[in-house]
Motif scaffolding. Sequence first.
Motif, PDB file in Angstrom:
ATOM      1  N   ASP A 128       0.924  -0.974   0.092  1.00 53.67           N
ATOM      2  CA  ASP A 128      -0.278   0.311  -0.165  1.00 53.67           C
ATOM      3  C   ASP A 128       0.855   1.252   0.098  1.00 53.67           C
ATOM      4  O   ASP A 128       1.524   1.017   0.274  1.00 53.67           O
ATOM      5  CB  ASP A 128      -0.965   0.260   1.088  1.00 53.67           C
ATOM      6  N   ASP A 129       0.053   2.150  -0.257  1.00 56.43           N
ATOM      7  CA  ASP A 129       0.727   3.097   0.046  1.00 56.43           C
ATOM      8  C   ASP A 129       1.576   3.746   1.116  1.00 56.43           C
ATOM      9  O   ASP A 129       0.584   3.659   2.685  1.00 56.43           O
ATOM     10  CB  ASP A 129      -0.382   4.267  -0.549  1.00 56.43           C
ATOM     11  N   GLN A 130       3.088   4.319   0.991  1.00 65.23           N
ATOM     12  CA  GLN A 130       3.331   4.582   2.489  1.00 65.23           C
ATOM     13  C   GLN A 130       2.435   5.733   3.621  1.00 65.23           C
ATOM     14  O   GLN A 130       3.051   5.850   4.634  1.00 65.23           O
ATOM     15  CB  GLN A 130       5.064   5.320   2.499  1.00 65.23           C
ATOM     16  N   ARG A 198      -4.433   5.909  -6.711  1.00 59.52           N
ATOM     17  CA  ARG A 198      -5.364   7.517  -6.342  1.00 59.52           C
ATOM     18  C   ARG A 198      -5.053   8.030  -5.174  1.00 59.52           C
ATOM     19  O   ARG A 198      -5.509   8.887  -4.719  1.00 59.52           O
ATOM     20  CB  ARG A 198      -6.636   7.824  -6.922  1.00 59.52           C
ATOM     21  N   LYS A 199      -4.359   7.312  -4.302  1.00 58.55           N
ATOM     22  CA  LYS A 199      -3.239   7.294  -3.444  1.00 58.55           C
ATOM     23  C   LYS A 199      -1.786   8.272  -3.533  1.00 58.55           C
ATOM     24  O   LYS A 199      -1.654   8.359  -2.869  1.00 58.55           O
ATOM     25  CB  LYS A 199      -3.108   6.609  -2.267  1.00 58.55           C
ATOM     26  N   ASP A 200      -1.828   8.405  -4.780  1.00 63.80           N
ATOM     27  CA  ASP A 200       0.251   8.971  -4.778  1.00 63.80           C
ATOM     28  C   ASP A 200      -0.189  10.226  -5.426  1.00 63.80           C
ATOM     29  O   ASP A 200      -1.055  10.231  -6.090  1.00 63.80           O
ATOM     30  CB  ASP A 200       0.546   8.052  -6.226  1.00 63.80           C
ATOM     31  N   ARG A 201       1.216  10.475  -4.451  1.00 66.61           N
ATOM     32  CA  ARG A 201       0.925  12.407  -3.998  1.00 66.61           C
ATOM     33  C   ARG A 201       1.968  12.277  -4.341  1.00 66.61           C
ATOM     34  O   ARG A 201       2.518  14.358  -3.676  1.00 66.61           O
ATOM     35  CB  ARG A 201       0.262  12.398  -2.879  1.00 66.61           C
ATOM     36  N   LEU A 202       3.169  11.947  -4.286  1.00 60.77           N
ATOM     37  CA  LEU A 202       4.435  12.245  -4.495  1.00 60.77           C
ATOM     38  C   LEU A 202       4.489  13.512  -5.419  1.00 60.77           C
ATOM     39  O   LEU A 202       5.542  14.318  -5.101  1.00 60.77           O
ATOM     40  CB  LEU A 202       5.149  10.942  -4.719  1.00 60.77           C
ATOM     41  N   VAL A 222       0.569   4.451 -13.670  1.00 59.78           N
ATOM     42  CA  VAL A 222       1.914   3.480 -13.695  1.00 59.78           C
ATOM     43  C   VAL A 222       1.779   2.724 -12.369  1.00 59.78           C
ATOM     44  O   VAL A 222       2.561   2.912 -11.953  1.00 59.78           O
ATOM     45  CB  VAL A 222       2.617   3.488 -14.702  1.00 59.78           C
ATOM     46  N   PRO A 223       0.688   1.100 -12.646  1.00 60.46           N
ATOM     47  CA  PRO A 223       1.061   1.440 -10.123  1.00 60.46           C
ATOM     48  C   PRO A 223       2.100  -0.101 -10.385  1.00 60.46           C
ATOM     49  O   PRO A 223       2.151  -0.940  -9.755  1.00 60.46           O
ATOM     50  CB  PRO A 223      -0.023   0.638 -10.683  1.00 60.46           C
ATOM     51  N   SER A 224       3.354   0.414 -11.101  1.00 64.45           N
ATOM     52  CA  SER A 224       4.472   0.057 -10.292  1.00 64.45           C
ATOM     53  C   SER A 224       6.395   0.531 -10.218  1.00 64.45           C
ATOM     54  O   SER A 224       6.342   0.942 -11.352  1.00 64.45           O
ATOM     55  CB  SER A 224       4.458  -1.661 -11.360  1.00 64.45           C
TER      56      SER A 224
END
Length: 296
Positions: A128-130, A198-202, A222-224
Amino acid sequence: MLDYAALAALAAVVREGSFERAAHALHVTPSAVSQRIKALEEKVGAVLVRRGQPAEPTPQGRALCRHFDAVSTLEGELSADLPGLSLEGEGRATIPVAVNADSLDSWFLMAVADFSEKTGHLVEIKVDDQDHTAEWLRRGEVLAAVTSEDKPVQGCRVKPLGSLTYRANASPDFMAQNFADGVTPETLALAPSLAFNRKDRLQSQWMQRHFGRDLTPPLNWVPSPHGFVIACRLGLGWGCNPDMLVVDDMANGTLVELVPGATLDIPLFWQVSRLPSGLLKALGEAVAGAAAVLTR
């Protein structure tokens, strides 16, 4: 007294997502798994599994899975001192852990390999996202997590691991096509970017830190982590990659930084159950050893 064969069946259904796969993992029939869980539900007076695709635990079922994980971890330690004791899974404990994808693809598996080599026990990794791995601890679905959250989850202790350093990368051709006039808020808003999910905020955090604005560029999903690097190489967009995954690309010029030296450091922490377990201690030591790469 709880029936631990029934608890094992419940945990297997939750882990595998179906009665059929749980039966295969336990080397019994689906009917046997169903009967064990039905008997357990009758004993505790509550539905423990929502039958569906996938099968999911109720709050009561999740509590029993948490108990089973803790007991299995403690029992697994007995195999070293009592090799003649017959334990589920031939004495091997499986420790559930939540980890962010970038850590998994860059350094965390070194910790798992070290732990397994030294103890002979197993690890089940949830990705999961950190910013969200601590939720797995709160739900009781794992016994430890690599997380960006430094406040201890109830019943857990926290150890800082260091930081993953990210750089905003793109291919030279992408830079020439999209940032010929420089990297500015205006050009960033138009140039395609990448997102893990959709959790990725980097990427948003990077833009906020270095440009003071949370822009919304067009996205390729790109989920990898390795796919992220490949997508950057192919010019699908720009994205924030961990230094450890792009060191060679940066050295040979396959990828360049959007803004040289404009890094984003994400502090990571090891949160682990306070359960008095030598196996959790051993896993924590292996994680700390592997995470030393984050502080170099």
